[in-house]
Design a protein around this motif. Sequence first.
Motif, mmCIF file in Angstrom:
data_model
loop_
_atom_site.group_PDB
_atom_site.id
_atom_site.type_symbol
_atom_site.label_atom_id
_atom_site.label_comp_id
_atom_site.label_asym_id
_atom_site.label_seq_id
_atom_site.Cartn_x
_atom_site.Cartn_y
_atom_site.Cartn_z
ATOM 1 N N GLU A 19 0.664 -1.163 0.039
ATOM 2 C CA GLU A 19 -0.119 -0.057 -0.104
ATOM 3 C C GLU A 19 0.787 1.200 -0.016
ATOM 4 O O GLU A 19 0.690 2.261 -0.750
ATOM 5 N N GLU A 20 1.806 1.241 0.762
ATOM 6 C CA GLU A 20 2.766 2.259 0.985
ATOM 7 C C GLU A 20 3.702 2.673 -0.330
ATOM 8 O O GLU A 20 3.835 3.759 -0.950
ATOM 9 N N LEU A 21 3.935 1.249 -0.933
ATOM 10 C CA LEU A 21 4.557 1.364 -2.394
ATOM 11 C C LEU A 21 3.759 2.017 -3.416
ATOM 12 O O LEU A 21 4.239 3.121 -4.206
ATOM 13 N N ILE A 22 2.514 1.423 -3.455
ATOM 14 C CA ILE A 22 1.560 2.003 -4.645
ATOM 15 C C ILE A 22 1.319 3.672 -4.234
ATOM 16 O O ILE A 22 1.242 4.441 -5.057
ATOM 17 N N THR A 35 3.229 5.828 -3.097
ATOM 18 C CA THR A 35 4.445 6.566 -3.391
ATOM 19 C C THR A 35 4.579 6.565 -4.750
ATOM 20 O O THR A 35 4.934 7.826 -5.406
ATOM 21 N N LEU A 36 4.137 5.720 -5.616
ATOM 22 C CA LEU A 36 4.592 5.612 -7.108
ATOM 23 C C LEU A 36 3.294 5.983 -7.960
ATOM 24 O O LEU A 36 3.364 6.563 -8.874
ATOM 25 N N LYS A 37 2.313 6.343 -7.304
ATOM 26 C CA LYS A 37 1.042 6.563 -7.970
ATOM 27 C C LYS A 37 1.170 8.028 -8.534
ATOM 28 O O LYS A 37 1.478 8.940 -7.680
ATOM 29 N N ASN A 40 3.615 9.267 -10.107
ATOM 30 C CA ASN A 40 4.696 9.822 -9.976
ATOM 31 C C ASN A 40 5.314 9.663 -11.448
ATOM 32 O O ASN A 40 5.453 8.495 -12.030
ATOM 33 N N LYS A 41 5.736 10.836 -11.664
ATOM 34 C CA LYS A 41 6.359 10.942 -13.214
ATOM 35 C C LYS A 41 7.810 10.926 -13.310
ATOM 36 O O LYS A 41 8.563 11.024 -14.318
ATOM 37 N N LEU A 42 8.632 11.016 -11.958
ATOM 38 C CA LEU A 42 10.032 11.016 -11.881
ATOM 39 C C LEU A 42 10.522 9.400 -12.397
ATOM 40 O O LEU A 42 11.677 9.415 -13.165
ATOM 41 N N VAL A 43 9.779 8.411 -12.117
ATOM 42 C CA VAL A 43 10.141 7.049 -12.511
ATOM 43 C C VAL A 43 9.220 6.123 -13.307
ATOM 44 O O VAL A 43 8.116 6.816 -13.179
ATOM 45 N N THR A 44 9.359 5.425 -14.045
ATOM 46 C CA THR A 44 8.557 4.301 -14.557
ATOM 47 C C THR A 44 9.147 2.877 -14.250
ATOM 48 O O THR A 44 10.039 2.644 -14.102
ATOM 49 N N LEU A 101 -1.606 0.885 -9.991
ATOM 50 C CA LEU A 101 -0.680 1.819 -10.727
ATOM 51 C C LEU A 101 -1.083 1.911 -12.372
ATOM 52 O O LEU A 101 -0.594 2.972 -12.842
ATOM 53 N N ARG A 102 -2.036 1.015 -12.492
ATOM 54 C CA ARG A 102 -2.426 1.164 -14.137
ATOM 55 C C ARG A 102 -1.094 0.950 -15.237
ATOM 56 O O ARG A 102 -1.112 1.764 -15.923
ATOM 57 N N ILE A 103 -0.478 0.033 -14.795
ATOM 58 C CA ILE A 103 0.748 0.032 -15.663
ATOM 59 C C ILE A 103 0.948 -1.555 -16.276
ATOM 60 O O ILE A 103 0.084 -2.427 -15.717
ATOM 61 N N LYS A 104 1.651 -1.667 -17.186
ATOM 62 C CA LYS A 104 1.759 -3.047 -17.679
ATOM 63 C C LYS A 104 3.493 -3.188 -18.168
ATOM 64 O O LYS A 104 4.023 -3.215 -19.112
ATOM 65 N N PRO A 105 3.974 -3.624 -16.949
ATOM 66 C CA PRO A 105 5.560 -3.724 -17.040
ATOM 67 C C PRO A 105 5.986 -5.021 -17.436
ATOM 68 O O PRO A 105 5.051 -5.794 -17.411
#
Length: 813
Positions: free
Chosen positions: A589-592, A594-596, A598-602, A640-644
């Motif tokens: 939850e904390e990871l999500i 922090t990353l939500k 966030n445009k600094l990293v992918t 995070l709505r991502i497809k890594p």
Amino acid sequence: MALSIQKIVQILHAKWFGINDATIDNISIDSRSLQNGSQTLFFALVGPNNDAHVYISALIEKGVQNFVVTHIPENLENNANFLVVANTLDSLQLFAAYYRNLFDFPVIGLTGSNGKTIVKEWLNFLLSPDYNIIRSPKSYNSQVGVPLSIVAINEKHNLGIFEAGISTRNEMEKLETIIRPTIGILTNIGSAHDEGFTGIGEKIKEKLKLFQNAKILIYHKDKTIDAFIDSKLKTFSWSFKDEGADVFITKKLDFDQTLLKIRHQKTEFEIKIPFQDEASIENALQCMMALLYFSYDAKTIKDRIGLLFPVEMRLKLKNGINNTTLIDDSYSSDFQSLKIALDFLESQKQYKKKTLILSDIFQSGLSNEDLYSKVSHLIVSNKIDRVIGIGETISAFKNKFPNCVTFKNTESCIAAIHELNFSNETILIKGARTFHFEKIVAALEEKTHETVLEINLNAISHNLNFYKSKLKPATKMMAMVKAFGYGSGGFEIAKLLEHHKVDYLGVAFADEGISLKTAGIHLPIMVLNPENTSFSAIIQHQLEPEIYSMKGLNAFLKIAEQKKLNHFPIHIKLDTGMHRLGFEEENLEELIATLKENKLVTVKSILSHMATSDDLNHRDFALSQIDLFEKLSSKLMRELRIKPIRHILNTSGISNFPDAQYDMVRLGIGLYGVSNDVREQKYLENVGTLKSIISQIRTIDAEESVGYGRRFVADKTTKIATIPIGYADGISRHWGNGVGFVTINNQKATIVGSICMDMLMVDVSEINCNEGDQVIIFGESPTVIYMAEQLQTIPYEILTSISQRVKRMFYRE
């Protein structure tokens, strides 16, 4: 391959005498092969000196149940399945032709007198990044070798490269039916097997039969060859002289390279090849023509051709005794290749004085008088200072050669080596295989007093392709080059992997990745264990960090904000049970959060690591890790709505858990020829061979001791050899005192006494050896797997312990 025995009966038009139906997945003609089994179809070939029918009884005892025979051996009628045919070789060829027709992909067929194997191996190297290639193993180009090559095709192959070799008329039509090439390459036409034909015209006509159904023929334009080419056959020709060729070439020698200017259609470009001898130039151009036909662009052609390498150690330069240079061509002797070798001698000579050691010449198609007259003229024109002839025939023509001494056989020449006074000269050693000129090379070669770890790059390519064959088409590959390439070397291996188009490289620490990027590696590199202090350097060198904790993530984001990064790639590590590094479920939850947004990293990938992928006794635990990885990674992707890229499998996981390939796998120790599966190990090739030499040999009496602490005391007169490698080089002290061994002249030599910092001692009482002889510390015997078992450790530790002071030598065979 998976064909029913009944289907094969139809293919071969055989009479079946059987005990049961069977599925065939292997073809064999070698009764000694350990791969023979219940699903093997054994063809009992009959030759002038051997009849394989005599081995059938023993094969049945070993479990082989299916045989193609001309007759059923006595008392075996009801013991196996027998397919009775008129001629087993014809049936093998018929089966191969049927099997070839099951596949529809481009096939390159090669024939000629010289260069087939080299062109084949080079084409495999040049095209393998883009194709899954099946090719003839070694020189399997005969009436038997070609069928065995063809039946190795499987559904994953999409390009074939096969050699066809003939020695007389009426052979090529059979090979054409089996290979059925769509693309033909005619290599150099020389004098080999001249005796099998009435003239050069008949030889050319016979060889061209290989291409009678091909779509295109690539060849060196020549008026003699042109006269025999069917007008219906489309050609793609090259030439240095004839501007009417499809590709016109000019060449210029450039130090140790050759600069070639290529004119094709309306374009011109230049390539450099790392050779100057005519044979290599011609072979390289045949390969370049194939790349042009496959529509490769000029830059790709230039880059790949520049990486070509010598094949089969032929014409290899070596340092000799007394300031001499050796040119080792000790495995062939025919007139055409002698001309090429003499050209090479002239271009590579380091000393003004030139010596030729030459055996009897075979396969010339000329009378001995004519042959040795031509050889004499060739030697004189090449200004050879002296000739050493070996063989009864060349001895009879001694008077044709200037400054010539002859010997009846190789042994008598070796006995006179010191009397021949070799010094300050370049020596070409050229002999037919039957003369065993490698013994002369060994006698004249300078003994190098150093320890070296030899790395076989071909073996790495083989192992990579073996594991690639286990992957689904869309699965990516990360190759691990951490820990200095598991002790094998970093940059050289990374460069090869880049050539093979792996998707990612993996290193442990930032400095490893920085070293590779600085050396010119362009592949994306993931740093698995980045320290927070290395984040700035990682960003500077465009490396990609694995992030495994909130502390690390926050530290990276802080630096990313300072540097105003935008979507910098990072890799999120999840802990699914290894309990080493990674985010656990309660951290998500904390990871999500922090990353939500966030445009600094992918998040480029999400990964985890399996603890027991190599041990199927813990299969349930491994599956629980995979299930947890699926759960946690899916949550991250959804929130995070991502497809890594997702990846969890290591080397063992690739084989044991194929359903968990996800988007990528990580190949580590398997790349270097080590598997935890005994069955899989036989398909891998040894990559690293650690070699040294014998520094000194002494004999000690009973009750005398060796080494520190007198841990070895002789109970009889014992011959001891000292080897200059020790624990400072990475050899465990636990390997000493009778536990381990080295190999000298193919014999085991037990290590006695304690291993010292810089040397170890072995018992060679029963071994015929001399100071300066080569010593194998590990490689084929002992293997690193065996060493690890004896030392109660793992192969990783053996490989990564080899000190950086040990020289790495990379080679291709």
